[in-house]
Design a protein around this motif. Structure first.
Motif, PDB file in Angstrom:
ATOM      1  N   GLN B 251       0.855  -1.176   0.000  1.00 48.61           N
ATOM      2  CA  GLN B 251       0.000   0.000   0.000  1.00 48.61           C
ATOM      3  C   GLN B 251       0.897   1.233   0.000  1.00 48.61           C
ATOM      4  OE1 GLN B 251      -0.929   2.444   2.423  1.00 48.61           O
ATOM      5  NE2 GLN B 251      -2.947   3.035   1.665  1.00 48.61           N
ATOM      6  N   ILE B 252       0.643   2.163  -0.891  1.00 50.47           N
ATOM      7  CA  ILE B 252       1.603   3.240  -1.138  1.00 50.47           C
ATOM      8  C   ILE B 252       2.044   3.966   0.126  1.00 50.47           C
ATOM      9  CG2 ILE B 252       2.002   5.454  -2.256  1.00 50.47           C
ATOM     10  CD1 ILE B 252       0.419   4.599  -4.567  1.00 50.47           C
ATOM     11  N   SER B 253       1.075   4.482   0.868  1.00 51.15           N
ATOM     12  CA  SER B 253       1.430   5.252   2.056  1.00 51.15           C
ATOM     13  C   SER B 253       2.233   4.405   3.029  1.00 51.15           C
ATOM     14  CB  SER B 253       0.151   5.759   2.722  1.00 51.15           C
ATOM     15  OG  SER B 253       0.388   6.053   4.070  1.00 51.15           O
ATOM     16  N   ASN B 254       1.731   3.192   3.253  1.00 55.56           N
ATOM     17  CA  ASN B 254       2.405   2.325   4.206  1.00 55.56           C
ATOM     18  C   ASN B 254       3.786   1.938   3.701  1.00 55.56           C
ATOM     19  OD1 ASN B 254       2.499   0.592   6.572  1.00 55.56           O
ATOM     20  ND2 ASN B 254       2.493  -1.059   5.068  1.00 55.56           N
ATOM     21  N   ARG B 255       3.905   1.792   2.380  1.00 51.21           N
ATOM     22  CA  ARG B 255       5.175   1.390   1.794  1.00 51.21           C
ATOM     23  C   ARG B 255       6.233   2.471   2.032  1.00 51.21           C
ATOM     24  NH1 ARG B 255       7.201  -2.196  -2.059  1.00 51.21           N
ATOM     25  NH2 ARG B 255       9.436  -1.892  -1.821  1.00 51.21           N
ATOM     26  N   PHE B 256       5.854   3.706   1.767  1.00 52.07           N
ATOM     27  CA  PHE B 256       6.814   4.801   1.982  1.00 52.07           C
ATOM     28  C   PHE B 256       7.194   4.900   3.456  1.00 52.07           C
ATOM     29  CE2 PHE B 256       5.890   6.183  -2.274  1.00 52.07           C
ATOM     30  CZ  PHE B 256       7.001   6.903  -2.645  1.00 52.07           C
ATOM     31  N   LEU B 257       6.177   4.811   4.285  1.00 47.70           N
ATOM     32  CA  LEU B 257       6.425   4.915   5.719  1.00 47.70           C
ATOM     33  C   LEU B 257       7.323   3.771   6.190  1.00 47.70           C
ATOM     34  CD1 LEU B 257       5.778   6.318   8.380  1.00 47.70           C
ATOM     35  CD2 LEU B 257       3.676   4.979   8.520  1.00 47.70           C
ATOM     36  N   SER B 258       7.037   2.563   5.723  1.00 46.15           N
ATOM     37  CA  SER B 258       7.836   1.411   6.143  1.00 46.15           C
ATOM     38  C   SER B 258       9.258   1.510   5.634  1.00 46.15           C
ATOM     39  CB  SER B 258       7.212   0.117   5.621  1.00 46.15           C
ATOM     40  OG  SER B 258       5.914   0.007   6.095  1.00 46.15           O
ATOM     41  N   ASP B 259       9.398   1.983   4.380  1.00 47.43           N
ATOM     42  CA  ASP B 259      10.748   2.156   3.839  1.00 47.43           C
ATOM     43  C   ASP B 259      11.543   3.124   4.706  1.00 47.43           C
ATOM     44  OD1 ASP B 259      10.398   0.408   1.836  1.00 47.43           O
ATOM     45  OD2 ASP B 259      10.487   1.849   0.186  1.00 47.43           O
ATOM     46  N   GLU B 260      10.891   4.202   5.102  1.00 48.45           N
ATOM     47  CA  GLU B 260      11.564   5.185   5.936  1.00 48.45           C
ATOM     48  C   GLU B 260      11.979   4.538   7.264  1.00 48.45           C
ATOM     49  OE1 GLU B 260      12.311   8.284   5.141  1.00 48.45           O
ATOM     50  OE2 GLU B 260      13.238   8.666   7.083  1.00 48.45           O
ATOM     51  N   ILE B 261      11.067   3.782   7.834  1.00 49.44           N
ATOM     52  CA  ILE B 261      11.348   3.131   9.119  1.00 49.44           C
ATOM     53  C   ILE B 261      12.489   2.132   8.961  1.00 49.44           C
ATOM     54  CG2 ILE B 261      10.412   1.527  10.822  1.00 49.44           C
ATOM     55  CD1 ILE B 261       7.732   2.997  10.553  1.00 49.44           C
ATOM     56  N   LYS B 262      12.444   1.388   7.847  1.00 46.42           N
ATOM     57  CA  LYS B 262      13.494   0.405   7.609  1.00 46.42           C
ATOM     58  C   LYS B 262      14.850   1.120   7.483  1.00 46.42           C
ATOM     59  CE  LYS B 262      13.179  -2.177   3.918  1.00 46.42           C
ATOM     60  NZ  LYS B 262      12.423  -2.924   2.911  1.00 46.42           N
ATOM     61  N   GLY B 263      14.835   2.218   6.732  1.00 47.05           N
ATOM     62  CA  GLY B 263      16.061   3.005   6.564  1.00 47.05           C
ATOM     63  C   GLY B 263      16.592   3.488   7.902  1.00 47.05           C
ATOM     64  N   LEU B 264      15.691   3.951   8.755  1.00 49.01           N
ATOM     65  CA  LEU B 264      16.103   4.417  10.081  1.00 49.01           C
ATOM     66  C   LEU B 264      16.741   3.286  10.867  1.00 49.01           C
ATOM     67  CD1 LEU B 264      13.153   6.686  11.258  1.00 49.01           C
ATOM     68  CD2 LEU B 264      15.480   7.396  10.732  1.00 49.01           C
ATOM     69  N   GLY B 265      16.128   2.107  10.755  1.00 49.12           N
ATOM     70  CA  GLY B 265      16.647   0.952  11.486  1.00 49.12           C
ATOM     71  C   GLY B 265      18.081   0.644  11.066  1.00 49.12           C
ATOM     72  N   VAL B 266      18.321   0.716   9.759  1.00 50.03           N
ATOM     73  CA  VAL B 266      19.677   0.441   9.264  1.00 50.03           C
ATOM     74  C   VAL B 266      20.629   1.540   9.720  1.00 50.03           C
ATOM     75  CG1 VAL B 266      21.089   0.182   7.201  1.00 50.03           C
ATOM     76  CG2 VAL B 266      18.835  -0.864   7.294  1.00 50.03           C
ATOM     77  N   SER B 267      20.202   2.799   9.571  1.00 47.64           N
ATOM     78  CA  SER B 267      21.070   3.913   9.980  1.00 47.64           C
ATOM     79  C   SER B 267      21.393   3.843  11.455  1.00 47.64           C
ATOM     80  CB  SER B 267      20.402   5.261   9.704  1.00 47.64           C
ATOM     81  OG  SER B 267      19.863   5.277   8.430  1.00 47.64           O
ATOM     82  N   ALA B 268      20.415   3.406  12.247  1.00 47.76           N
ATOM     83  CA  ALA B 268      20.641   3.346  13.694  1.00 47.76           C
ATOM     84  C   ALA B 268      21.762   2.380  14.030  1.00 47.76           C
ATOM     85  CB  ALA B 268      19.357   2.932  14.421  1.00 47.76           C
ATOM     86  N   ARG B 269      22.012   1.438  13.126  1.00 47.19           N
ATOM     87  CA  ARG B 269      23.128   0.532  13.368  1.00 47.19           C
ATOM     88  C   ARG B 269      24.433   1.091  12.831  1.00 47.19           C
ATOM     89  NH1 ARG B 269      20.739  -4.681  14.375  1.00 47.19           N
ATOM     90  NH2 ARG B 269      18.564  -4.222  14.088  1.00 47.19           N
ATOM     91  N   ILE B 270      24.361   1.635  11.616  1.00 51.19           N
ATOM     92  CA  ILE B 270      25.603   1.989  10.924  1.00 51.19           C
ATOM     93  C   ILE B 270      26.208   3.307  11.415  1.00 51.19           C
ATOM     94  CG2 ILE B 270      26.585   2.616   8.694  1.00 51.19           C
ATOM     95  CD1 ILE B 270      24.623   0.674   7.426  1.00 51.19           C
TER      96      ILE B 270
END
Ligand SMILES: Nc1ncnc2c1ncn2[C@@H]1O[C@H](COP(=O)(O)OP(=O)(O)O)[C@@H](O)[C@H]1O
Ligand SMILES: [Mg+2]
Lengths: 242, 790
Positions: B251-270
């Motif tokens: 779902q578009i909205s959820n997809r963008f939001l989830s991508d952002e969250i996923k990106g944050l999760g990765v950044s929080a590690r790196i």
């Protein structure tokens, strides 16, 4: 001071009422308490005194490393004690050669390169290899400091100080870290340079025996230059009693 | 205070600059972690509660038309918990006083409030009043950006009728947290696109959908059964023209939001790991040097009866104190950054409540990470201290032999070097590890800069390619229904229209074996000029006479190459026949996914001689808006999209946050480069102060002595910079792979400017570090230094 700075020769330094205080918090230590002294061109002057008497302080001020609290030092016609930092740097660079108790060679550079350090910033230097020859170390040119003995390192330091043809060579306890026989070699080299190149030589020591090698001996204690002895004849190192 | 602690404190205060640099790096790393991890928590928490509270659907099915009763049949599918049928339709909306029309998405809602799936969250005003036919609830931002208030009127055009509607409420919905109309838009345009929730009876009448629905949403018992439920649902809906099914994850909205969250999760590690790793390296250099100089003291301590452990802990404490100071500072900075981050998110995402909160466990973990890395950095020094034998330590350390470097074999070059050059070469080779750390720090710094600037370059480039190289039209108009050739000639005759091309967009399920994808195939005329396809080299790809032109990404996901065949199943209309079509060409696009065909061939595929449902227009220069005004009154036209405005909207929205991000990146890169160089040089200076002071005694000026250190830094920094380029490029490629999705792909595009700016900034960082070191050189007390014994 009663004893003349020597037989009508030019005067290089005129030290007048020189005082130096070190303030450490509440306490003030007076390292120099009014020293007056002349140094003649080409002479070999020995400054003798116990540890803490102010010898190094005096030499550092003459050499442009430090500034006094009161009094003046004239270098020829100029008031050395009025120099700015930049002027003092230039003065050290062109006129003065220093030798210290610890040799302070660059561990990264070979003997020859250590000497080249000085010649690269000088106007009319002696070739580094020639300077090494003066101290009898031309064979060790490619060695690093860590591959040489203390006496050898000190001779490289002397070569480095001499290579830029300074008018004055200032040595602070040059044999202080050396044993007797090595010390003698170093002193011989210094005396030899004084004679052969006519470089004014000031050597600090707490070893009274060395006094005999100089033209004159200044005795210091407690921040005062107490008296000056003029030697009738300079002794060779062989004649020294340690 | 214990004496050892006093010693520790003095050691810290003796080198305030170095301590501060370490603290800064730790602070940056910890603040980043707090900011990113808090934002992550915040979004996840807010999203999950929001979705749960307003019953966000697990799936959505778009179809042509089905009786409303089908919902009950679908909810009988095992695993399906609840299903709701509704009417969804994009329509033209006129806001009184505005020249250009907006696009509104009509969504039907029960007449009276019910706890339905995809419920709305009323922010202001009220729900529909009983029996009212002309009431509408609009999404909050649409009202705000169009200056609309409760009680105001908007006009909705459906077919050729206009319906005035009165705004009674402002609302939000979990479906539109990230509010874009379609993937191509990329960023929300609150002014141009709005959601209009209307009472069911109104939607049924106005859209001629009595007792029918065209959109079905539902929730399942558990996500694991979703696929099965969807398959069964599709069978049930077979005869109603299903043209798309979307799972929640797509779902578009959820997809963008989830991508952002996923990106944050990765950044929080790196991101924190980079900083803390750098801090650890600095501590490694700092403490090893400290242990080396304090060798005799350590021996003495042990002779007095201190244990190895006590001594080791002493040095660990040094690192821990610095790390602790850094984290304490980071609490403030991190929370502030987290707050700023939420402000940015509030602009992009619409939640009922999104606020910066303090997460104690995030703070705790940030401390743990910082201290952990500090211990790691201090470990080797602590062990070295523990291993020192009291008796041996009283003897001077074995001198480290200087040796020749390989460069000396090139006698010519070597002679030319001068003493400074020789010293630098030998020093680098003697302290290769430390030199390596300097270069490494600069490399990391440069790589960070490159990656940061790359995202901007790539984004701008992708956008430019899409909007100006591929799209050559000014306006795109979509028609309510399919049209024939005459419409094309009509369009050409409109005022201010200079050029026009027909377009047919039709949804298909594209299949190759077991791999399939729902995709809109776009029909273009041969030699289309207003929409071009470009290959990887930027060469023009024409749709030709027949066959498909597929975007690389689609070709890759379907596993097809030029010459292969794919099966096309129409997802709309009455034609159910599957056709095999050959893939003739592959082109490249960065936003969304695409498939193109000759419009005549596509029409034939649908058993029609010629059909179009949109047109691309080029207007007379500067008459874009005028053309828009003319076109908006044409009943047959459902929507008008202006390319310039769409492009500008994306750029404006992204530009601000990118600017903020880049400022931060430059700051961070600067801190890293500075801290590493300053610390390593300071250690080097401390170690060599005797030799450097004796150079000053010999009459070298401050800058001549400093130059030895600076040139060394520039040599190492230069090496680091050179290594930083490929390292940065590699990171860019990783990023490209991480972001590869149907929504967008980042092109590997780096402007020369990026390399130049990176170089200039890196030089500036080194220069600043050198200036700081220069202060130390200036302070070098010649008399004092020379008095000390080695
Ligand atoms: N930087 C300093 N701070 C405080 N006191 C100093 C400093 N340098 C030297 N002194 C004091 O000045 C006196 C003279 O020192 P110095 O000239 O080094 O003597 P010498 O070289 O004859 O041994 C000594 O009492 C010494 O402690
Ligand atoms: Mg002394």
């Amino acid at each position: 001071m009663s004893e003349d700075a020597g037989n009508g020769r030019d005067i290089v330094f005129r030290v007048r009422d020189l005082c130096k205080d070190y303030r450490m918090g509440e306490v003030t230590v007076s390292a120099l308490r009014g020293v007056t002294l002349d140094v003649a061109a080409g002479e070999f002057l020995v400054i003798l005194g116990p540890s803490g008497s102010g010898k190094s302080t005096l030499l550092n001020i003459i050499g442009g490393l430090d500034a006094p609290t009161a009094g003046e030092v004239y270098f020829r016609d100029e008031v050395l004690t009025n120099y700015t930092d930049a002027q003092r740097t230039r003065y050290r660079r062109s006129r003065i050669g220093f030798v210290f108790q610890f040799y302070n060679l660059m561990p990264n550079l070979t003997a020859e390169e250590n000497v080249a350090l000085a010649t690269e910033i000088a106007d009319d230097p002696i070739a580094p290899i020639e300077a090494l020859r003066l101290v009898g170390l031309e064979a060790r040119r490619a060695h690093f400091p860590s591959q040489m003995s203390g006496g050898e390192q000190q001779r490289v330091a002397i070569a480095r100080a001499v290579a830029k043809r300074p008018e004055i060579l200032l040595c602070d306890e040059p044999t202080g870290a050396l044993d007797f026989s090595t010390g003698k070699v170093v002193l011989e080299v210094l005396s030899d340079i004084n004679v052969r190149l006519g470089t004014t030589l000031v050597v600090i020591t707490h070893n009274a025996a060395i006094g005999g090698m100089g033209d004159r001996v200044v005795r210091m204690s407690d921040g005062h230059a107490r008296d000056i002895v003029v030697n009738a004849r300079r002794l060779t190192t062989d004649e020294l009693e340690w | 205070m214990r004496v050892l602690h006093k010693k520790l404190l003095r050691a810290l205060l003796k080198t305030p600059g170095q301590s501060l640099a370490v603290i800064m790096v730790v602070l940056c790393g910890t603040a980043c972690y707090i900011c990113i991890a808090s934002a992550y928590r915040n979004l996840v928490l807010t999203r999950d509660t929001y979705y749960a509270q307003y019953r966000f659907a697990d799936f959505e099915i778009y179809l042509e038309r089905a009786p409303r009763t089908v919902a009950a049949r679908l909810s009988a599918i095992p695993g399906a918990r609840r299903v709701r049928g509704r009417i969804v339709k994009d329509v033209k909306v006129d806001v009184p006083g505005e020249r250009e029309s907006r696009i509104g998405r009509l969504i039907s809602m029960p007449e009276t409030p019910e706890p339905v799936l995809n419920d709305i969250c009323l922010r202001r005003g009220r729900y529909f009043s009983e029996g009212a036919q002309n009431e509408v609830i609009v999404n909050e931002r649409f009202a705000l950006h169009n200056g609309l208030a409760l009680g105001d009127r908007i006009d909705v055009s459906i077919e050729s009728r206009r319906y005035p509607l009165r705004i009674v409420g402002l609302a939000l919905s979990p479906e539109y947290v990230y509010m874009i109309r379609n993937v191509q838009e990329l960023v929300p345009s609150f002014e141009r696109f709005g959601i209009l929730w209307v009472p069911e009876p109104f939607a049924e009448t106005a859209l001629d959908m009595r007792e029918a629905c065209n959109n079905i949403i539902g929730v399942v018992d558990e996500i694991a059964v979703l696929d099965g439920v969807l398959d069964r649902a599709e069978q049930t809906l077979e005869s109603y023209g299903v043209f798309a099914k979307t799972k929640r994850e797509d779902q578009i909205s959820n997809r963008f939001l989830s991508d952002e969250i996923k990106g944050l999760g990765v950044s929080a590690r790196i991101v924190p790991a980079i900083f803390q790793g750098i801090a650890a390296l600095i501590l490694l250099v700092l403490l090893n040097r400290m242990v080396r100089t304090e060798r005799t003291q350590i021996g003495l301590l042990k002779a007095y009866g201190y244990t190895n452990l006590q001594v080791a802990v002493h040095y660990l404490q040094f690192a821990l104190i610095l790390a602790a100071l850094g984290t304490v500072g980071a609490f403030g900075v991190g929370q502030w950054l987290a707050y700023e981050m939420v402000q940015i998110y509030v602009q992009f995402y619409q939640f009922p409540l999104l606020e910066a909160r303090v997460y104690p466990d995030v703070l705790t973990r940030s401390v743990g990470i910082a201290l952990g890395f500090a211990v790691l950095g201090a470990l080797s020094a602590a062990l070295r201290a523990a291993r020192i034998h009291p008796a041996e330590s009283m003897r001077p350390a074995a001198p480290r032999h200087a040796h020749r470097v390989w460069l000396e074999r090139f006698t010519r070059v070597w002679r030319r070097l001068g003493f400074a050059g020789k010293m630098i070469c030998r020093n680098i080779s003697r302290n290769a590890f430390r030199a390596g750390i300097s270069a490494f720090g600069v490399m990391v710094s440069a790589a960070i800069l490159i990656v940061g600037f790359f995202t901007v370059d790539a984004f701008r480039y992708g956008l430019h390619m899409q909007f100006y190289e591929m799209q050559r039209h000014d306006l795109k108009v979509s028609f309510q229904l399919e049209q024939g050739k005459p419409t094309y000639y009509d369009v050409l005759r409109f005022a201010h229209v200079r050029e026009a091309e027909p377009v047919l967009e039709y949804p298909f399920e594209m299949r190759n074996g077991w791999r399939k994808k729902d995709i809109i195939v776009t029909g273009l005329p041969r030699d289309a000029r207003l929409q071009r396809l470009l290959d990887a080299e930027g060469a023009h790809v024409d749709v030709g006479e027949d066959g498909l032109s597929l975007d690389e990404h689609v070709a890759r996901t379907l596993g097809v190459a030029v010459g292969d065949r794919v099966t096309l199943k129409p997802l709309m209309g009455r034609i159910k026949k599957e056709r095999e079509v050959v893939v003739r060409r592959v082109y490249r696009q960065y936003l969304g996914i695409g498939a193109y065909m000759n419009i005549d061939a596509l029409s034939r595929l649908l058993d029609e001689p010629f059909a179009m449902n949109a047109a691309l227009l080029r207007t007379e220069k500067g008459r874009n808006a005028d053309a828009d005004v003319v076109l908006r009154d044409v009943a047959a036209i459902a929507s008008i999209v202006s390319r310039d405005r769409a492009y500008q909207a994306v750029l404006d929205t992204i530009a601000q946050s990118m600017k903020v991000m880049n400022v931060m990146l430059v700051l961070f890169a600067g801190v890293i480069a500075f801290a590493v160089i300053y610390n390593v040089t300071s250690v080097s200076l401390a170690e060599r102060q005797r030799e450097l002071a004796s150079l000053r005694v010999m009459g070298l000026t401050i800058s001549e002595v400093g130059r030895i250190l600076y040139v060394e830094n520039f040599v190492l920094g230069g090496l680091g910079l050179i290594a930083g380029f490929p390292c940065g490029f590699a990171l860019c490629r990783l990023l490209i792979r991480a972001y590869d999705s149907d929504l967008y792909r980042l092109p590997f595009h780096i402007e020369p400017r990026t390399l130049i700016v990176t170089t200039i900034l890196t030089i500036a960082f080194i220069l600043i570090a050198n200036l700081a070191v220069n202060v130390k050189v200036r302070r070098l007390d010649l008399v004092e230094v020379l008095k000390e014994r080695e």
